[in-house]
Structures are given as structure tokens and as C-alpha cells.
Design an enzyme around this catalytic site. Structure first.
Site, PDB file in Angstrom:
ATOM      1  N   LYS A   1       0.755  -1.345   0.061  1.00 56.46           N
ATOM      2  CA  LYS A   1       0.071   0.030  -0.009  1.00 56.46           C
ATOM      3  C   LYS A   1       0.895   1.349   0.036  1.00 56.46           C
ATOM      4  O   LYS A   1       0.648   2.501  -0.653  1.00 56.46           O
ATOM      5  CB  LYS A   1      -0.901   0.102   1.466  1.00 56.46           C
ATOM      6  CG  LYS A   1      -2.038  -1.122   1.130  1.00 56.46           C
ATOM      7  CD  LYS A   1      -2.892  -0.647   0.195  1.00 56.46           C
ATOM      8  CE  LYS A   1      -4.192  -1.818   0.012  1.00 56.46           C
ATOM      9  NZ  LYS A   1      -5.149  -1.578  -1.000  1.00 56.46           N
TER      10      LYS A   1
ATOM     11  N   GLU B   1      -9.265   6.127   3.293  1.00 56.80           N
ATOM     12  CA  GLU B   1     -10.221   5.166   3.948  1.00 56.80           C
ATOM     13  C   GLU B   1      -9.328   3.925   4.126  1.00 56.80           C
ATOM     14  O   GLU B   1      -8.428   3.925   3.358  1.00 56.80           O
ATOM     15  CB  GLU B   1     -11.254   4.777   2.676  1.00 56.80           C
ATOM     16  CG  GLU B   1     -11.077   3.637   1.724  1.00 56.80           C
ATOM     17  CD  GLU B   1     -10.118   4.184   0.725  1.00 56.80           C
ATOM     18  OE1 GLU B   1      -9.900   5.386   0.632  1.00 56.80           O
ATOM     19  OE2 GLU B   1      -9.146   3.425   0.132  1.00 56.80           O
TER      20      GLU B   1
ATOM     21  N   SER C   1       1.791  -9.642  -0.880  1.00 55.71           N
ATOM     22  CA  SER C   1       1.266  -8.202  -0.704  1.00 55.71           C
ATOM     23  C   SER C   1       1.428  -7.741   0.454  1.00 55.71           C
ATOM     24  O   SER C   1       1.670  -6.448   0.671  1.00 55.71           O
ATOM     25  CB  SER C   1      -0.218  -7.900  -1.179  1.00 55.71           C
ATOM     26  OG  SER C   1      -1.209  -8.694  -0.712  1.00 55.71           O
TER      27      SER C   1
END
Lengths: 406, 279
Positions: free
Chosen positions: A99, A121, A388
């Protein structure tokens, strides 16, 4: 050995209207339309600015820790008895997930646009933590919207965000998960659009977000492609990644778009099982609809209401999906499957035991799919699994499911 | 002339501003909506917006979010909202009826099918807050074929370029959003809305209705000084929700009647008055 050619044909989606074929678009309230145009122009200028590219590259290297390794999981491969499995180690990036690639890119863009107030968010909390992190580093105010259900099941990440100086707003509407957090972030943006930059965490939302987030995440696939060629002298046969909104998957898929021999597989959250209806797999079991500003596959009722979703993984617990994935599905460039909560736990435990790596529950879904695929392939076949994120944030969830008291 | 155009033309002649209440269909059930709407009209409502509930209303504040949740709890669908319009017409309601709701339920229903059914049910116009002109071609075409208006919203952040674009597509009236933010009652009338109304007037002769934040007679008076209509949503829903179930229709009628007293615009000049051929 196959020859590796640089792509010659051109893929230039989205088009000027933000469309990937019949998906995408800009279904936004009028209040945001001028801001979206401004964002599109600012991003276009930044993309072509050498100084912006250099700053992003330097911070990616020295702050995030890129490039992340491409690791040959030999023991796991041997145990499964088929294809060679390589892990793209996004779990080793700063803050523990992919991210940060996107949060950093968008925060630099916000700074460039003179916006000092950042909203975001978050579902699992990884995007919230990544955004809070870069805001601390760049000196920006940060407010993170998070569904109340997720605030409880990802309490570690809530505490991390607060330590990093962010304000976490628990969202109490709807199913109180990621979808509702996005609704509330959009409402904040409508109210404070003149001072605020909204850092969306996945390849979802209105144009230009799906394109911009994809571009910032594509560093994963560019690295993986180069590393694969360097390490084994050829391209992989398969790339497997989990898909919630779909940013890690799109990030690793996209640079392989033109490499037609490389099969791309996205794994959605099957929750309690697709047949139960309690899941988060719009590409597997949804129909096209419009949510959060884009037309894409969507889990919806016969009346066109968006359904509440269910998944053990907060990061995949979303009824929509990035519009480019819908395009990839319909055009056949990628295929999409799903793994249930129980299967994801199997994948989770497998990777812990076989390689000494505790994965996040999100890529554990992809791990399960790889565990089923690898044994069916010859030993010289190559699969890249996009790992990830790391699993520290999920320890409480996993312990609860396994009946272990911490 | 469409019912919407005729209503605004009549009000202009009378020197009054349109009172446009918004209620959520099916909040908390369809029977309540069928009782409340005629009462609002009896209280002086000139047009009525029927909200179509949606699970993810991104432009709404808490009041309308809760109203949508209640309507969805009683399983109110877009088809039910069309049924409400039809039943109101069957009861003899003559005022223009507008459906206001998010795009996905319409998209899922089928654009052309929706336009046909809305026209058949006696709906006059449609407002879709997440459908900017960029994405509106399909719905505009389908509604035009049935002589229904698609009402567009313009906001304080709309550039002149966007205002021009919207005014070219728009019919019925322009919904002018008075502030940056979501729906919900506010204590003050937005001071900056006047300049937006002026900018819109430079591009169209369509009536302009102001919405978002309006709750008091003095807001109606302020809107009347500059625009052709005022939309009252959250404040009305707050009143209806606070009233006992048996008294909701009365509460709605009284509230609208109170606002109506402030809806007189500046009297038309004697010259204009003579031009209208009175007496």
C-alpha cells in the site's frame, strides 16, 4: 528458452473519459467534478516531471526499501511437488504491505498541489497505516476513515495510525466495513474539497484514481519482470495475486499485459463459500453496476442495492472491484477465481510452516490458489505469487479462528 | 408544456417561489409515503421529490442516510417507488413528481425500461446526484424520448465551463446546491449561493431551485429573493421522524405551510402585472 521481447502493441486505457472498455468512468457528484479534472491535470504534469519522478524513486528506494526481493521459495515448491514458486516480497516494504507505493505517490502529488489535509479510507488498516506514515514524513494532516467492524478486528493497525499522528474516524453506517469507509471519505471530500486531497487506497473510484493507483503500484510488476528475467532468464508462466479492490494484483499484472504467454490469475475472497452468497467476490459472482464513481463488476441485489460482504480478510471485504480488472476479465487477459476463508487459512499456515514467512490473510487467498495450481504443473514451470503484505496485523484474527487465546 | 415548466411559469406569474419537499419513499413504509405526500401538497408544496433509497448514498448527510436505511429495511425498491408515483396519480395528485436517487438502481433496472415505466407512472423528472453530464447521455436520451426531464445539479465548485455544459443538456429546472457538503439541515443560509445563481442565469433561462441546508422560513425568504424554488429535504424528514406515526402527515403539512408563507417573491411590477391580463 523463449525470447523476451519488449511489447510492441500499445495499451493506452483508460481513454479520455476514464473508460476501460465499458468499465470505469466518473460517476461523481457535481461538487467533485472540477476537483477530479484538476487532479487529472496535476497528475499528468507530475508524471512528466523529471523532478517528481526522481523524488518518488529516491523515497521508494531509501524510505520504502525498494526494490523488494523476488524470492525463490524452494522448500515450498518442493513440498508442493510441481512448479517453482517465487514470492514478490511486498511484505518487506516499509509498513509491511504494498500500500505504501501508492500512498507515497499520491501524498507527493498532494504536496505538489498545495493540499495540506489528507483523507483516506482503510479496510485492513494497511492503506491507513501507509497513508499515516507518509503524512508523518511529509508533514501533512491525516484523517483515516475506517468501518467500525474493521476498527475492532484490526485494532493493532488503528493504534499504529494513531502513533503516526493520524486521526481515525470509526464509520458506523451500513455494514461498517471498507465500502462504508469509502462512502464517508467521499462525504468528507465533498465537504472539504477545496483544501483536501483524498488518497484512495485501491484501483477503484472515479477516474483518474484507477489509472493513477495502477501506475503507482506498477513498480511491483516492473521490478518482478526485471528480477525474473535476471534470475531465471525468462518470463514466468503464471502470476497469482489476491483481489479486493485489486491494487496489488493490478500493480503486478499491468507490466506483463503484453507478455501474452504469462497467465494472470486474480483470487477473490470466497468468504463462507460462493454458493452461500456470503463472500466478497464480484468478479466471480457479481454483475456490472456503478459504485463509488465507477462502472465495474459489483455484488448487488435484484433491486440494484449493493450487498454487504463477508471475508475473514478485512482488506478484501469489498463488494466492488477496480474497473480495469473487469476489463481484464471480460477481455480474457486475466482469469479470476476465489478462495474461501478456510482455504485462505490453509494457505496462511502453509507459508508460515514451509518458508518461515507469516503472510497477511489477503495474499493467503492467493497462496491457497498457488498450492492447488503448482502440483498440476511441471517442475520447470514458474509461478510468481504477489505476497502483498505481512501477517502481523492478522495474528489476533487467526488465533480467534483457531481457538487460541492470546 | 410539461407539468414542471407549467408549474414554474404559474408561480412566476403569481410572484411565488416553488416549495419542493423531498421525502424518502418507503420511510419507514410505502403507506406512510402515500399518506404524507398529499398532505405536503395540501400544505402548499408545488413539486414533490420522491427519494429512491440506495445502500450507498454518498452525497447524503446522516438524516437522509438513516431514512434510506429505514426504507431499505422495509425492502423498498425502485419498482416500489414507481408504484408510489402511480398510486399518487391514481389518488388525483396533480403536482409534478420527481424521482431522486442514485444511478446504480436505475442502471440495474435498465435505462430504457426505467424511462418507460417512470413515464407510465406519471413521473415528470429525475434527479441523479452521482450522474454528471459526462455520464448522462444514455439516461438523457431515454428520458427525452418519454418527454421526462433529467434535472442536473450545479454547485459552488462548478466552473463556468461546466455550467455551460450542464445548461446545454438540462431541462425542467436547475438544481443549485447551495454549499459544499452533503445534505442536511443547516442553521444559516449559504451566503455565497447568490453568485452561483447569477453565474447560472448567464447561461440559461430555466428555473433555478436551491437545495441543501434549507430548514427555516427565513431560508425560504432568502432563496425566494434570488431563485425560483427551494428544496427542503433533511429538515422535513427530521420533522416527520420526530412526529408520532399517526401524526406524520399533519406534521408535514404544517411544516410546509409554515415555509410557504415565506415563499412570496418580490411583487411583480405594476407594468408586468398589467401584461398578464388580469381582471
Amino acid at each position: 528458452m523463449q525470447t523476451i521481447e519488449q511489447p510492441t502493441d500499445t495499451y493506452n486505457l483508460p481513454d479520455a473519459n476514464g473508460r476501460f472498455g465499458e468499465f470505469g468512468g466518473k460517476y461523481a457528484p457535481e461538487t467533485l467534478m472540477a476537483a477530479l479534472t484538476e487532479l487529472e491535470q496535476a497528475y499528468d504534469q507530475a508524471k512528466n516531471d523529471v523532478a517528481f519522478g526522481r523524488e518518488l524513486h529516491d523515497l521508494s528506494r531509501h524510505y520504502v526499501g525498494r526494490p523488494t526481493p523476488l524470492y525463490h521459495a524452494k522448500k515450498l515448491s518442493a513440498e508442493l511437488g510441481g512448479a517453482q514458486i517465487y514470492l514478490k516480497r511486498e511484505d518487506l516494504a516499509h509498513t509491511g504491505a504494498h500500500k505504501i507505493n501508492n500512498a507515497l505517490g499520491q501524498a507527493l502529488l498532494a504536496k505538489r498541489m498545495g493540499k495540506q489535509r489528507i483523507i483516506a479510507e482503510t479496510g485492513a488498516g494497511q492503506h491507513g497505516v501507509a497513508t499515516a506514515t507518509v503524512c508523518a514524513m511529509l508533514g501533512l494532516e491525516c484523517i483515516v476513515y475506517m468501518g467500525e467492524v474493521d476498527v475492532h478486528r484490526q485494532s493493532l493497525n488503528v493504534f499504529r495510525m494513531k502513533l503516526l499522528g493520524a486521526r481515525v474516524e470509526a464509520v458506523k453506517s451500513g455494514g461498517r466495513t471498507l465500502k462504508d469507509a469509502i462512502n464517508e471519505a467521499i462525504r468528507d471530500w465533498v465537504t472539504n474539497v477545496e483544501t483536501t486531497f483524498y488518497i484512495i487506497g485501491s484501483v477503484v473510484g472515479m477516474h483518474p484514481y484507477p489509472m493513477m493507483v495502477r501506475d503507482f503500484q506498477s513498480v511491483i510488476g516492473r521490478e518482478a519482470r526485471a528480477q525474473c528475467i535476471e534470475q531465471i532468464g525468462r518470463l514466468p508462466d503464471y502470476i497469482v495475486a489476491c483481489v479486493g479492490g485489486g491494487s496489488n494484483a493490478m500493480g503486478i499484472f499491468h507490466p506483463f499485459y503484453h507478455d501474452r504467454s504469462v497467465k494472470l490469475i486474480g483470487v477473490e475472497a470466497g468468504g463462507a463459500g460462493i454458493e452461500t452468497g456470503r463472500h466478497a467476490a464480484p468478479l466471480t459472482a457479481g454483475t456490472p453496476g456503478v459504485l463509488h464513481g465507477a462502472r465495474s463488476y459489483l455484488m448487488q441485489t435484484a433491486d440494484g442495492q449493493v450487498m454487504d460482504t463477508e471475508s475473514i480478510s478485512a482488506g478484501l471485504d469489498y463488494p466492488g472491484v477496480g474497473p480495469e480488472h473487469s476489463y481484464f476479465k471480460d477481455s480474457g487477459r486475466a482469469t479470476y477465481t476465489s478462495a474461501t476463508d478456510a482455504q485462505a487459512l490453509e494457505g496462511f499456515k502453509l507459508l508460515c510452516r514451509a518458508e518461515g514467512i507469516i503472510p497477511a490473510l489477503e495474499p493467503s487467498h492467493a497462496m491457497y490458489t498457488v498450492s492447488q495450481l503448482a502440483p498440476t504443473l511441471p517442475q520447470d514451470a514458474v509461478i510468481i505469487l504477489n505476497l502483498s503484505g505481512r501477517g502481523d496485523k492478522d495474528i489476533n484474527t487467526v488465533a480467534a479462528v483457531l481457538g487460541v487465546e492470546l | 408544456m410539461s407539468r414542471i415548466a407549467e408549474t414554474f411559469a404559474n408561480l412566476k406569474r403569481e410572484g411565488a417561489t416553488a416549495i419542493i419537499p423531498y421525502v424518502m419513499c418507503g420511510d419507514p413504509d410505502v403507506a406512510t409515503t402515500l399518506a404524507v405526500v398529499p398532505a405536503l401538497i395540501a400544505g402548499g408544496a408545488d413539486l414533490v421529490e420522491l427519494g429512491v433509497p440506495f445502500s450507498d448514498p454518498i452525497a447524503e448527510g446522516p438524516t437522509i442516510q438513516r431514512a434510506a436505511e429505514r426504507a431499505l429495511a422495509s425492502h423498498t425498491s425502485l419498482a416500489d417507488c414507481l408504484g408510489v408515483a402511480q398510486q399518487l396519480r391514481d389518488q388525483g395528485v396533480a403536482a409534478p413528481l420527481l424521482l431522486m436517487g442514485y444511478y446504480n438502481p436505475i442502471h440495474h433496472y435498465g435505462i430504457v425500461r426505467f424511462a418507460e415505466h417512470a413515464a407510465a407512472a406519471g413521473v415528470d423528472g429525475v434527479i441523479v446526484p452521482d450522474l454528471p453530464p459526462e455520464e448522462a447521455e444514455e439516461l438523457t436520451t431515454a428520458l427525452k424520448a418519454k418527454e421526462l426531464d433529467l434535472i442536473f445539479l450545479l454547485t459552488p465548485t462548478s466552473t463556468d465551463e461546466r455550467i455551460t455544459r450542464v445548461c446545454k443538456l438540462a431541462s425542467g429546472f436547475i438544481y443549485c446546491v447551495s454549499l459544499l457538503g452533503v445534505t442536511g439541515a443547516r442553521t444559516e443560509f449559504s451566503a455565497s449561493v447568490g453568485s452561483l445563481v447569477e453565474r447560472i442565469h448567464q447561461h440559461t433561462d430555466l428555473p433555478i431551485a436551491i437545495g441543501f441546508g434549507i430548514s427555516r422560513p427565513e431560508h425560504i425568504a432568502a432563496a425566494s429573493a434570488i431563485a425560483d424554488g427551494a428544496v427542503i429535504g433533511s429538515a422535513l424528514i427530521d420533522r416527520l421522524t420526530a412526529a408520532p406515526a399517526s401524526d406524520r402527515a399533519n406534521a408535514g403539512r404544517e411544516y410546509i405551510a409554515e415555509l410557504k408563507t415565506a415563499a412570496q417573491r418580490l411583487k411583480p411590477s405594476p407594468l408586468e402585472g398589467r401584461g398578464l391580463g388580469e381582471e
